[in-house]
Scaffold this active site. Structure first.
Site, PDB file in Angstrom:
ATOM      1  CG  HIS A  82      -1.780   1.108   1.356  1.00 15.72           C
ATOM      2  ND1 HIS A  82      -2.982   1.281   0.478  1.00 15.72           N
ATOM      3  CD2 HIS A  82      -1.441   2.349   1.855  1.00 15.72           C
ATOM      4  CE1 HIS A  82      -3.552   2.515   0.815  1.00 15.72           C
ATOM      5  NE2 HIS A  82      -2.887   2.806   1.725  1.00 15.72           N
ATOM      6  CG  ASP A 161     -11.654   3.636   5.747  1.00  9.94           C
ATOM      7  OD1 ASP A 161     -11.138   4.342   6.396  1.00  9.94           O
ATOM      8  OD2 ASP A 161     -11.244   3.133   4.206  1.00  9.94           O
ATOM      9  NE  ARG A 168     -10.185  10.705   8.725  1.00  8.91           N
ATOM     10  CZ  ARG A 168      -9.345   9.787   7.994  1.00  8.91           C
ATOM     11  NH1 ARG A 168      -9.733   8.543   7.761  1.00  8.91           N
ATOM     12  NH2 ARG A 168      -8.082  10.372   7.911  1.00  8.91           N
ATOM     13  CB  SER A 183      -8.214   5.428   7.307  1.00 12.42           C
ATOM     14  OG  SER A 183      -8.623   5.237   5.907  1.00 12.42           O
ATOM     15  CE  LYS A 187      -8.461   2.208   3.087  1.00 11.86           C
ATOM     16  NZ  LYS A 187      -8.897   3.560   3.023  1.00 11.86           N
TER      17      LYS A 187
HETATM   18  N1  URA Z   1      -5.694   6.749   2.636  1.00 11.27           N
HETATM   19  C1  URA Z   1      -6.642   6.092   3.227  1.00 11.27           C
HETATM   20  O1  URA Z   1      -6.798   5.200   2.895  1.00 11.27           O
HETATM   21  N2  URA Z   1      -7.060   6.653   4.328  1.00 11.27           N
HETATM   22  C2  URA Z   1      -6.535   7.698   4.822  1.00 11.27           C
HETATM   23  O2  URA Z   1      -7.102   8.513   5.813  1.00 11.27           O
HETATM   24  C3  URA Z   1      -5.638   8.547   4.288  1.00 11.27           C
HETATM   25  C4  URA Z   1      -5.129   8.091   3.036  1.00 11.27           C
END
Ligand code: URA
Length: 434
Positions: A82, A161, A168, A183, A187
């Protein structure tokens, strides 16, 4: 339990318990807590912060708000990767087939572009027909059979999320360490991989502008992953100028293809080799960085990395011919260069400004509903440290709309700083957190 009391507790500097955090996330996901109360809570967290334990409970509550994929039926270590996002960040496009060609199973969840940063899913859709909207069964069977699959965030994976991130995004509460870490990691944990390699960006094009913040985020996410029983590590890498030379979806795909043929830009290639080596070690197919690097070099040299990309594209419905014939990818109608206004060294390319120039061309989304133009974008001919003469080409813009081209040219030229002093060069790899 009442949400009002929890907001007040956090606002007054309190620490939320595990039960309180699970209550808040479960009830918000069910629609029983309204957005205005959750917005107030996010703002309280933004100012007061969360300790490590609260962040872990928030991460687990969001990960468990939907399905947790079980990939244990697939042999071998499944690795996910990621990036926290940046400009010209096409790393997954080149890296995942390289690593998969070396025998590590890639089970990756990806996102779409956000603001001036691009997303892997949009880029992959440059292959006509390609889809990340695949079922969990197809995801698992592709990882099993061809060793690589990438899916988007479904309604079933970490739905809390998904809802919270959208909230957000419009309430100025994105850039808080605990909220970003929970967050991303919720995932990743829900997507089921055994090992997670994170690429935390820092610099003018990243969420984390300062290196110490990027390292703190990296440490926080590594600790969350390990606490949840996953082998997690992070690279902190430079995003103070765009990565590689290409910005824009099809242009970045072409650059990733070049890299899989061993002809990629030096900074981008180095990032892929460093993260790739960590993934091979995490996946158990190499024991040292040197061994891992030579395996990666070999699959590039003998064409297996490129063939793996074609196999992956085809397995998810895309036209794999474009892997071998990138001229089949979407092309823009106009191209125009920006020229150096003076002689000297390129001292800086303000990274988010370059991303915005590509967004203006149509390469990114202005609103959630915007449709991306896959063909447009920018090729940077000169990057930081290059010596330029007056009138020399700094970059080429690719566009389908003349008005947008004019606006993007101005924006990109404004992103370049040229001066007499040779700038200090930043290494693309700033550090590793294990
Ligand atoms: N990427 C995400 O998935 N969440 C965040 O809060 C910031 C970047």
């Amino acid at each position: 339990m009442r949400m009002y009391d929890l907001i007040m507790k956090k606002r007054n500097g309190g620490v939320l318990s595990k039960d309180e955090i699970y209550f808040m996330i479960e009830e918000y996901t069910r629609g029983n807590i309204p957005d205005y109360q959750m917005s107030a809570m996010m703002m309280a967290i933004y100012f007061v912060g969360m300790n490590e334990e609260e962040t872990l409970h928030l991460t687990m509550a969001m990960a468990q708000s939907g399905d947790m994929l079980n990939l244990s039926g697939i042999d071998g270590v499944k690795v996910d990767k990621h990036s926290t996002g940046g400009v010209g960040d096409k790393t997954s496009l080149a890296l995942t087939p390289m690593v998969s060609a070396c025998g590590v199973k890639i089970a990756k969840m990806s996102g779409r572009g956000l603001g001036h940063t691009g997303g892997t899913i949009d880029k992959l859709e440059s292959f006509p027909g390609f889809s990340t909207d695949i079922s969990t069964q197809k995801f698992i069977s592709n990882v099993n059979e061809i060793g690589i699959a990438i899916m988007g965030q479904t309604k079933e994976l970490a739905p809390a999320d998904k809802k919270l991130y959208a909230l957000r995004d419009v309430t100025a509460t994105v850039d808080n360490m605990s909220l970003i870490a929970s967050s991303i990691m919720s995932k990743k944990l829900a997507a089921g991989a055994d090992a997670i390699v994170l690429d935390v960006k820092t610099g003018s094009g990243a969420f984390m502008k300062k290196q110490e913040d990027a390292f703190a985020l990296a440490r926080e996410m590594v600790s969350l992953g390990k606490n949840a029983g996953r082998n997690t590590l992070a690279v902190v890498s430079d995003m103070d100028q765009p990565l590689g030379n290409a910005i824009g979806n099809a242009l970045e795909v072409k650059e990733a293809i070049d890299t899989l043929k061993g002809q990629g830009p030096a900074d981008f290639t180095e990032l892929c080799m460093t993260i790739g080596a960590l993934m091979l070690i995490a996946g158990g197919v190499a024991s040292t960085e040197q061994e891992a690097r030579s395996q990666l070099e070999q699959v590039i040299k003998d064409g297996r990395a490129l063939d793996k990309l074609a196999e992956f594209v085809k397995a998810q419905g895309g036209d794999e011919r474009a892997v071998y014939h990138p001229e089949l990818l979407a092309k823009a109608a106009y191209e125009e260069a920006i020229l150096a206004p003076s002689e000297g060294y390129v001292q800086k390319i303000i990274c988010d400004e370059a991303g915005i120039a590509s967004l203006i061309l149509g390469g990114g989304r202005e609103t959630k509903e915007s449709v991306i133009d896959l063909s447009v974008g920018i090729i940077l001919n000169k990057k930081v440290g290059a010596k330029v003469k007056t009138g020399e080409e700094l970059a080429t813009l690719y566009a389908n709309d003349y008005e947008k081209l004019k606006a993007a040219k101005e924006r990109l030229l404004g992103a370049y700083r040229i001066g007499q002093e040779k700038p200090e060069l930043r290494n693309v790899i700033i550090g590793v957190v294990k």
